[in-house]
Design a protein around this motif. Structure first.
Motif, short mmCIF file in Angstrom:
data_model
loop_
_atom_site.label_atom_id
_atom_site.label_comp_id
_atom_site.label_asym_id
_atom_site.label_seq_id
_atom_site.Cartn_x
_atom_site.Cartn_y
_atom_site.Cartn_z
N GLU A 1 0.84 -1.40 0.02
CA GLU A 1 -0.04 0.21 -0.12
C GLU A 1 1.04 1.06 -0.02
O GLU A 1 1.26 1.41 0.73
N LYS A 2 1.08 1.88 -1.52
CA LYS A 2 1.48 3.02 -1.39
C LYS A 2 1.19 4.36 -0.52
O LYS A 2 2.09 5.34 0.14
N LYS A 3 -0.14 4.27 -0.23
CA LYS A 3 0.00 5.52 0.81
C LYS A 3 0.42 4.81 1.80
O LYS A 3 0.14 6.28 2.71
N ALA A 4 0.86 3.52 2.63
CA ALA A 4 1.07 3.15 4.01
C ALA A 4 2.46 4.28 4.41
O ALA A 4 2.40 4.08 5.77
N GLY A 5 2.94 5.28 3.24
CA GLY A 5 4.11 5.87 3.59
C GLY A 5 5.19 4.56 4.20
O GLY A 5 5.04 3.69 3.32
N ASN A 6 6.21 5.35 4.82
CA ASN A 6 7.72 4.41 4.38
C ASN A 6 8.25 4.27 5.89
O ASN A 6 9.57 3.54 5.96
N ASP A 7 7.67 4.44 6.71
CA ASP A 7 7.40 4.55 8.49
C ASP A 7 7.33 2.94 9.38
O ASP A 7 6.03 2.85 9.40
N ASN A 8 8.54 2.21 8.71
CA ASN A 8 8.34 0.72 9.18
C ASN A 8 7.62 0.70 10.99
O ASN A 8 7.70 0.16 11.25
N SER A 9 8.32 2.37 11.59
CA SER A 9 7.92 1.92 12.85
C SER A 9 6.78 1.60 13.75
O SER A 9 5.97 1.32 14.42
N LYS A 10 5.74 2.38 12.21
CA LYS A 10 4.52 2.72 12.42
C LYS A 10 3.77 1.51 12.76
O LYS A 10 2.73 1.52 12.87
N GLY A 11 4.56 0.24 11.95
CA GLY A 11 3.73 -1.14 12.02
C GLY A 11 3.07 -1.38 10.52
O GLY A 11 2.92 -2.57 10.21
N ALA A 12 3.08 -0.52 10.12
CA ALA A 12 2.36 -0.27 8.77
C ALA A 12 2.89 0.17 7.45
O ALA A 12 3.03 1.88 7.83
N ALA A 13 3.41 0.30 6.21
CA ALA A 13 4.42 1.00 5.77
C ALA A 13 4.88 0.41 4.26
O ALA A 13 4.40 -1.03 4.05
N TYR A 14 4.62 0.90 3.32
CA TYR A 14 4.67 0.65 1.97
C TYR A 14 6.25 -0.13 2.23
O TYR A 14 7.35 0.64 2.68
N ASN A 15 6.94 -1.38 0.55
CA ASN A 15 7.83 -1.51 0.96
C ASN A 15 8.00 -1.86 -0.27
O ASN A 15 7.56 -2.50 -1.42
N GLU A 16 8.86 -1.33 -1.61
CA GLU A 16 8.19 -1.33 -3.02
C GLU A 16 9.39 -2.96 -3.55
O GLU A 16 8.74 -3.38 -4.31
N ASN A 17 10.59 -2.79 -2.87
CA ASN A 17 10.82 -4.88 -3.11
C ASN A 17 10.01 -5.34 -2.45
O ASN A 17 9.69 -6.62 -3.51
N ALA A 18 9.30 -5.67 -1.37
CA ALA A 18 8.28 -6.82 -1.35
C ALA A 18 7.04 -6.67 -1.91
O ALA A 18 6.49 -7.65 -2.75
N ASP A 19 6.52 -5.07 -2.93
CA ASP A 19 5.71 -4.52 -3.77
C ASP A 19 5.87 -5.74 -5.31
O ASP A 19 4.83 -6.49 -5.18
N LYS A 20 6.68 -5.79 -5.71
CA LYS A 20 7.13 -5.73 -7.18
C LYS A 20 7.56 -7.01 -6.31
O LYS A 20 6.98 -8.30 -7.79
N ARG A 21 8.24 -8.02 -5.75
CA ARG A 21 8.93 -9.60 -5.84
C ARG A 21 7.28 -10.24 -5.66
O ARG A 21 6.95 -11.40 -5.80
#
Length: 237
Positions: free
Chosen positions: A204-224
């Protein structure tokens, strides 16, 4: 580009409104994909997924689980709505089956269907397998894996693919282990792929990229995970 059209259907007196997209050039198998959205209901991400799958030749239908007039306005409402269906699993399964019926009514081959879902929808995809809906396979993207211990474990016929963030704290390790043991007991053909540095909602691109929030976008994981799903679709369909 694929066009998404609203489809009105019903669960008793509750009106439902899903989205269908038919491929310009369908696969010979007329394969269909049912998409179960995350906890906010039908969203931009589920629409994008439907359009991409349609461009690849699949019939696609985005399910309306909550019904017309019940779309959450915020995460608090979404938590309550999703929580209801997680507790009342037969209601969730029925809404999934009704959406599956619409996918087939709109052209998909009933013998060539896969259910995919994201977060709350990923939980739903696994429920489609648990209840042995007539589907070839199910794919869960960062979905909840839990099942009440009181519920019996039935043999699972659909192939199961779980795409999971290696650092997803929303799904505790005990839940993961319990799920894996369930799959073994159910004699399922299952696989589970972990993605490094990925937490909940990694597609989810709208989830931001701060893993510390518990929900975040990860481009590698998304594509893979997308590639893993496409490979799975080719295998089972």
């Amino acid at each position: 580009m694929a066009q998404l059209k609203p489809v009105e259907y019903n669960d008793g007196e509750q009106k439902l409104s899903g989205l269908v997209t038919k491929p310009l050039k369908a696969l010979k198998s007329k394969a269909g994909i049912l998409i179960l959205p995350a906890w906010m209901g039908i969203d931009d991400h589920s629409k994008e997924v439907a359009a991409e799958l349609s461009n690849l030749g699949y019939y696609a239908f985005v399910a309306d689980i909550y019904g017309v007039g019940n779309k959450p306005n915020n995460t608090s409402e979404a938590g309550k709505q999703a929580g209801f269906y997680k507790k009342n699993v037969l209601d969730y399964q029925r809404r999934i089956q009704l959406a599956l019926d619409q996918l087939i009514k709109n052209g998909a081959n009933p013998d060539n269907v896969v259910v995919i879902g994201y977060c709350f929808g990923g939980t739903g995809a696994i429920e489609a397998a648990r209840s042995n809906m007539k589907v070839k396979g199910v794919v869960s993207f960062h979905g909840g894996l839990g099942k009440g211990e009181a519920r019996p474990i039935e043999t699972i016929n659909a192939k199961v693919l779980v795409l999971h963030g290696a650092d997803d704290n929303y799904v505790p390790e005990t839940e993961v282990k319990s799920f894996q043991n369930e799959m073994r007991t159910a004699k399922a053909d299952w696989q589970m792929i972990y993605y490094a540095n990925a937490v909940h909602a990694f597609t989810e691109k709208k989830a931001g990229n701060d893993n510390s929030k518990g929900a975040a976008y990860n481009e590698n994981a998304d594509k893979r995970s997308w590639k893993a799903m496409l490979q799975f679709l080719k295998e089972v369909l």
